[in-house]
Design an enzyme around this catalytic site. Structure first.
Site, PDB file in Angstrom:
ATOM      1  N   GLU A   1      43.182  -6.490 -68.684  1.00 43.38           N
ATOM      2  CA  GLU A   1      43.730  -6.726 -67.309  1.00 43.38           C
ATOM      3  C   GLU A   1      45.305  -6.447 -67.254  1.00 43.38           C
ATOM      4  O   GLU A   1      45.837  -5.643 -66.383  1.00 43.38           O
ATOM      5  CB  GLU A   1      43.395  -8.183 -66.844  1.00 43.38           C
TER       6      GLU A   1
ATOM      7  N   ASP B   1      46.742  -3.014 -65.381  1.00 47.26           N
ATOM      8  CA  ASP B   1      47.792  -3.286 -63.988  1.00 47.26           C
ATOM      9  C   ASP B   1      48.902  -2.340 -64.214  1.00 47.26           C
ATOM     10  O   ASP B   1      49.293  -1.756 -63.189  1.00 47.26           O
ATOM     11  CB  ASP B   1      48.186  -4.661 -64.019  1.00 47.26           C
TER      12      ASP B   1
ATOM     13  N   ASP C   1      40.794  -8.776 -61.096  1.00 46.34           N
ATOM     14  CA  ASP C   1      40.994  -8.656 -62.463  1.00 46.34           C
ATOM     15  C   ASP C   1      40.087  -7.771 -63.180  1.00 46.34           C
ATOM     16  O   ASP C   1      40.640  -6.853 -64.221  1.00 46.34           O
ATOM     17  CB  ASP C   1      40.915 -10.064 -63.110  1.00 46.34           C
TER      18      ASP C   1
ATOM     19  N   GLU D   1      41.018  -4.081 -62.809  1.00 47.40           N
ATOM     20  CA  GLU D   1      42.286  -3.769 -63.662  1.00 47.40           C
ATOM     21  C   GLU D   1      41.880  -3.590 -65.043  1.00 47.40           C
ATOM     22  O   GLU D   1      42.422  -2.544 -65.787  1.00 47.40           O
ATOM     23  CB  GLU D   1      43.412  -4.652 -63.510  1.00 47.40           C
TER      24      GLU D   1
END
Length: 228
Positions: free
Chosen positions: A45, A49, A118, A121
Site C-alpha cells: 500500500e 500510493d 488500501d 493502492e
C-alpha cells in the site's frame, strides 16, 4: 503457483496477468489475515500510493499545460485520495477477492472504503513490481478513465470545502479531534474525528494527522452530500 478462480477473474478485470501471482495475493491480504508465512498488504500500500501519485501528477501536467501548481494540487488530491481509490476498487470488484479475518469479514470489510482504498493502492504496487512502471501506468490510467479529464477544475482541499459548506449554513467551523493514536513512535497512526455543530461527524485513520483530517473531512462531505 496455481491461481484460484477469483484471482484469475480479478486479473481479467485489472487487465494484467501476473507473472508472480503471489504479489497479487499479498496485495489482497488484509492485516486481519496476516500471520507467519502470510504477509499483509501494508507495505505494498505504501509503495502503491507513491506510484499512483507519480502517474497522476504526470497525467495532470499533460492534461492542462497552463495550470498553476495551486490549480493542479487540489485536482491531484481528488484523484489520489482514499475515496477515489475505493471507488476504482469497487469498479473492478476488488472486495470480492480480499483476504480478510473473520472479524473484518463479519463487519462488512469487503465494502469498507478504507480497506478497499488500501487494497487498490496495494494492487497498483503489485502490478508495478510484477510488470514495471509503464505497465502500472497503463493500468492506472485505464482504470481511472475519464476521471483525470473531468476532475473538477476548482477541486478543493476537503477541509476547505467542508468549512465553506458549514459557513454557508451559518455553522461554526468543523472541529477536528484526535481520538486515537497507535503504532511505534517512528511511524504513528492517527485517528481523527471531525464534528459539525449539527452533530454530524466522521472519522478517518492515517499515518499523519493532516492526512487523517483530510480523509475525515472528505468522508463527512460525502455524508452531508448524500443527506442533501
Amino acid at each position: 503457483m496455481k491461481r484460484s478462480a477469483e484471482i484469475e477473474a480479478l486479473e481479467q478485470r485489472l487487465g494484467h496477468r501476473f507473472d508472480r501471482p503471489d504479489l497479487l495475493r499479498r496485495a489482497l491480504t488484509h492485516s486481519s489475515m496476516s500471520g507467519p508465512g502470510r504477509e499483509d498488504n501494508q507495505r505494498l500500500e505504501f509503495l502503491g500510493d507513491r506510484v499512483l501519485g507519480l502517474v497522476m501528477a504526470e497525467a495532470l501536467l499533460g492534461e492542462d499545460r497552463k495550470a498553476s501548481e495551486g490549480q493542479l494540487a487540489p485536482r491531484f488530491n481528488a484523484l489520489v485520495r482514499k475515496e477515489a481509490c475505493a471507488e476504482v476498487a469497487r469498479d473492478v470488484d476488488i472486495g470480492a477477492a480480499l483476504k480478510l479475518g473473520r472479524s473484518e469479514m463479519m463487519s462488512g470489510g469487503r465494502r469498507k472504503q478504507a480497506l478497499l482504498g488500501d487494497a487498490m493502492e496495494a494492487v497498483i504496487a503489485a502490478v508495478y513490481l510484477d510488470g514495471g512502471f509503464e505497465v502500472a501506468r497503463e493500468m492506472i490510467l485505464r482504470l481511472w478513465g475519464d476521471r483525470v479529464s473531468t476532475v473538477q477544475q476548482d477541486a478543493r482541499d476537503p477541509k476547505t470545502s467542508l468549512q465553506e459548506w458549514a459557513q454557508a449554513r451559518g455553522m461554526t467551523p468543523p472541529a477536528y479531534v484526535e481520538t486515537a493514536r497507535s503504532g511505534p513512535d517512528h511511524a504513528p497512526v492517527f485517528t481523527i474525528e471531525v464534528r459539525l455543530a449539527s452533530g454530524q461527524k466522521a472519522d478517518a485513520t492515517a499515518g499523519s494527522k493532516r492526512k487523517a483530517e483530510q480523509e475525515a473531512a472528505a468522508a463527512l462531505l460525502a455524508q452531508v452530500s448524500e443527506n442533501g
